[in-house]
Design a protein around this motif. Structure first.
Motif, PDB file in Angstrom:
ATOM      1  N   TRP A 114       6.198  -8.074   6.310  1.00 32.93           N
ATOM      2  CA  TRP A 114       5.441  -6.974   6.195  1.00 32.93           C
ATOM      3  C   TRP A 114       4.382  -6.809   5.014  1.00 32.93           C
ATOM      4  O   TRP A 114       3.375  -6.218   5.222  1.00 32.93           O
ATOM      5  CB  TRP A 114       6.218  -5.702   6.099  1.00 32.93           C
ATOM      6  N   LEU A 115       4.602  -7.314   3.949  1.00 29.93           N
ATOM      7  CA  LEU A 115       3.744  -7.413   2.791  1.00 29.93           C
ATOM      8  C   LEU A 115       2.445  -8.152   3.048  1.00 29.93           C
ATOM      9  O   LEU A 115       1.350  -7.856   2.845  1.00 29.93           O
ATOM     10  CB  LEU A 115       4.507  -7.922   1.561  1.00 29.93           C
ATOM     11  N   ARG A 217       2.118   9.756   4.628  1.00 29.54           N
ATOM     12  CA  ARG A 217       2.890   8.497   4.342  1.00 29.54           C
ATOM     13  C   ARG A 217       1.833   7.235   4.429  1.00 29.54           C
ATOM     14  O   ARG A 217       1.970   6.481   3.560  1.00 29.54           O
ATOM     15  CB  ARG A 217       3.941   8.390   5.369  1.00 29.54           C
ATOM     16  N   HIS A 218       0.910   7.460   5.496  1.00 27.69           N
ATOM     17  CA  HIS A 218       0.007   6.393   5.433  1.00 27.69           C
ATOM     18  C   HIS A 218      -1.186   6.444   4.300  1.00 27.69           C
ATOM     19  O   HIS A 218      -1.747   5.535   3.917  1.00 27.69           O
ATOM     20  CB  HIS A 218      -0.697   6.203   6.729  1.00 27.69           C
ATOM     21  N   LEU A 219      -1.455   7.731   3.719  1.00 24.46           N
ATOM     22  CA  LEU A 219      -2.533   7.812   2.583  1.00 24.46           C
ATOM     23  C   LEU A 219      -1.976   7.755   1.315  1.00 24.46           C
ATOM     24  O   LEU A 219      -2.665   7.136   0.678  1.00 24.46           O
ATOM     25  CB  LEU A 219      -3.168   9.337   2.896  1.00 24.46           C
ATOM     26  N   THR A 220      -0.745   8.054   1.124  1.00 22.74           N
ATOM     27  CA  THR A 220      -0.118   7.989  -0.312  1.00 22.74           C
ATOM     28  C   THR A 220       0.857   7.118  -0.622  1.00 22.74           C
ATOM     29  O   THR A 220       1.264   6.904  -1.755  1.00 22.74           O
ATOM     30  CB  THR A 220      -0.021   9.654  -0.823  1.00 22.74           C
ATOM     31  N   TRP A 221       1.438   6.373   0.476  1.00 26.03           N
ATOM     32  CA  TRP A 221       2.817   5.713   0.168  1.00 26.03           C
ATOM     33  C   TRP A 221       2.271   4.190   0.110  1.00 26.03           C
ATOM     34  O   TRP A 221       1.406   3.835   0.708  1.00 26.03           O
ATOM     35  CB  TRP A 221       3.860   5.750   1.232  1.00 26.03           C
ATOM     36  N   TYR A 222       2.804   3.443  -0.770  1.00 24.33           N
ATOM     37  CA  TYR A 222       2.596   2.034  -0.818  1.00 24.33           C
ATOM     38  C   TYR A 222       3.922   1.344  -0.555  1.00 24.33           C
ATOM     39  O   TYR A 222       4.790   1.335  -1.303  1.00 24.33           O
ATOM     40  CB  TYR A 222       2.172   1.381  -2.213  1.00 24.33           C
ATOM     41  N   GLY A 223       3.925   0.787   0.544  1.00 21.37           N
ATOM     42  CA  GLY A 223       5.377   0.032   1.110  1.00 21.37           C
ATOM     43  C   GLY A 223       4.880  -0.381   2.551  1.00 21.37           C
ATOM     44  O   GLY A 223       3.698  -0.661   2.743  1.00 21.37           O
ATOM     45  N   LEU A 226       1.745   0.392   4.950  1.00 19.52           N
ATOM     46  CA  LEU A 226       0.450   0.178   4.362  1.00 19.52           C
ATOM     47  C   LEU A 226      -0.274  -0.858   5.671  1.00 19.52           C
ATOM     48  O   LEU A 226      -1.186  -0.872   5.826  1.00 19.52           O
ATOM     49  CB  LEU A 226       0.257  -0.731   3.121  1.00 19.52           C
ATOM     50  N   ALA A 227       0.786  -1.523   6.411  1.00 17.90           N
ATOM     51  CA  ALA A 227       0.349  -2.457   7.425  1.00 17.90           C
ATOM     52  C   ALA A 227      -0.405  -1.561   8.511  1.00 17.90           C
ATOM     53  O   ALA A 227      -1.062  -2.432   9.177  1.00 17.90           O
ATOM     54  CB  ALA A 227       1.604  -3.236   7.822  1.00 17.90           C
ATOM     55  N   GLU A 228       0.090  -0.583   8.802  1.00 18.01           N
ATOM     56  CA  GLU A 228      -0.617   0.179   9.935  1.00 18.01           C
ATOM     57  C   GLU A 228      -1.755   1.432   9.309  1.00 18.01           C
ATOM     58  O   GLU A 228      -2.024   1.987  10.142  1.00 18.01           O
ATOM     59  CB  GLU A 228       0.452   0.836  10.856  1.00 18.01           C
TER      60      GLU A 228
END
Length: 242
Positions: A114-115, A217-223, A226-228
Motif C-alpha cells: 500500500w505504501l 481521513r483523506h486530507l489529514t491522515w498519512y497511512g 494516501l493511496a486513494e
C-alpha cells in the motif's frame, strides 16, 4: 524474533501498523477507527491518553505525533521508562519517510504494497485545470483554518488548491468569519474532521462561495488512505464549482 508490542496514539499510524504488522498493536486511542473492526485495548484520546493504562501494558514502543499528541503526556510516558517514537509530518515526502521509519520500528521487514501504491498515486495526481485559492476551516466556534506549513495544505497544493492563509504566521490561525468571507477565495474546503462539517453545517456560513465537503481521513491522515486520497480529494474539489 519476538513481535514488537506497540501502542499507537495516532489514528493514521494505527491503521498503517494494523494492516502492515498484524498483531503488533496492543492498544490505540478512542479515535482510532481504522481499519474497521479494530479490536484493541483503548487508552483514551490523542490529547489525553491514560498514561497509567499505557504503562501497565508494558509496550516495547509508543508511536506518537508532534502535532496530535501533547509533550507533557509523551514526557510522562518516557519518564515511565517507555520508548516513544514521535513523527514530524508537514509535507507529503515527510509522511512517506516517517511511515518507513515507523513501520521499520514496529518490526515490518519488507515495504508494504500500500505504501508503494500511495507514492505512485501521488506521483501522478489528477490533472489540474487551474490553480484555485481556498479557505480551509478545521474548526468553528471559533473559526480556525489551515495556515502555514501543514500537511493538509501540502496535499491541497499538489491538487491545484492554494490555501488562502498559507503565508499566515500561525499554522492554524483563528480568523473571524467576516474576514474569511471577505478574503473571497475561489472555494471553501470543509473536511469532516477534526470538526465534522456536513452539508447542513458549514456551507451556510459562506453564501455565494462554492464549498467542497471532503474526507478528513483523506486530507489529514498519512497511512493507507494516501493511496486513494488524490482521486477522492480531486473528485470533491472538482465538484465544487460556482
Amino acid at each position: 524474533m519476538s513481535r514488537v508490542r506497540v501502542v499507537s496514539l495516532v489514528p493514521s499510524l494505527t491503521e498503517a501498523v494494523a494492516v502492515s504488522a498484524p498483531g503488533a498493536l496492543v492498544a490505540a486511542t478512542d479515535w482510532c477507527t481504522h481499519p474497521a473492526g479494530l479490536d484493541l485495548a483503548r487508552v483514551g484520546g490523542t490529547k489525553n491518553p491514560a498514561v497509567d493504562r499505557i504503562t501497565a501494558l508494558a509496550p516495547d514502543l509508543v508511536i506518537a505525533n508532534e502535532e496530535e499528541n501533547r509533550p507533557p503526556d509523551l514526557d510522562a510516558l518516557r519518564a515511565a521508562g517507555l520508548d516513544v517514537l514521535v513523527t514530524h509530518v508537514r509535507t507529503l515526502p515527510q509522511a512517506f519517510a516517517e511511515l518507513d521509519r515507523v513501520l521499520s520500528a514496529c518490526g515490518v521487514r519488507s515495504r508494504p504494497r500500500w505504501l508503494d501504491e500511495a507514492e505512485a498515486a501521488w506521483e501522478a495526481p489528477p490533472a489540474v485545470e487551474e490553480v484555485r485559492t481556498a479557505v480551509v476551516p478545521v474548526w468553528r466556534r471559533p473559526w480556525m483554518v489551515l495556515g502555514r506549513d501543514t500537511f493538509a495544505g501540502d496535499l491541497l497544493t499538489r491538487l491545484g488548491v492554494r490555501t488562502r492563509y498559507a503565508d499566515h504566521p500561525e499554522r492554524y490561525p483563528r480568523v473571524p468569519l467576516e474576514e474569511l468571507r471577505a478574503a473571497r477565495p475561489d472555494l471553501v474546503v470543509l473536511p469532516d474532521e477534526p470538526y465534522r462539517f456536513t452539508v447542513d453545517d458549514g456551507p451556510e456560513a459562506f453564501p455565494g462561495l462554492p464549498c467542497a465537503l471532503v474526507s478528513g481521513r483523506h486530507l489529514t491522515w498519512y497511512g493507507p488512505s494516501l493511496a486513494e486520497a488524490p482521486q477522492m480529494l480531486g473528485r470533491a474539489l472538482r465538484a465544487a464549482r460556482r
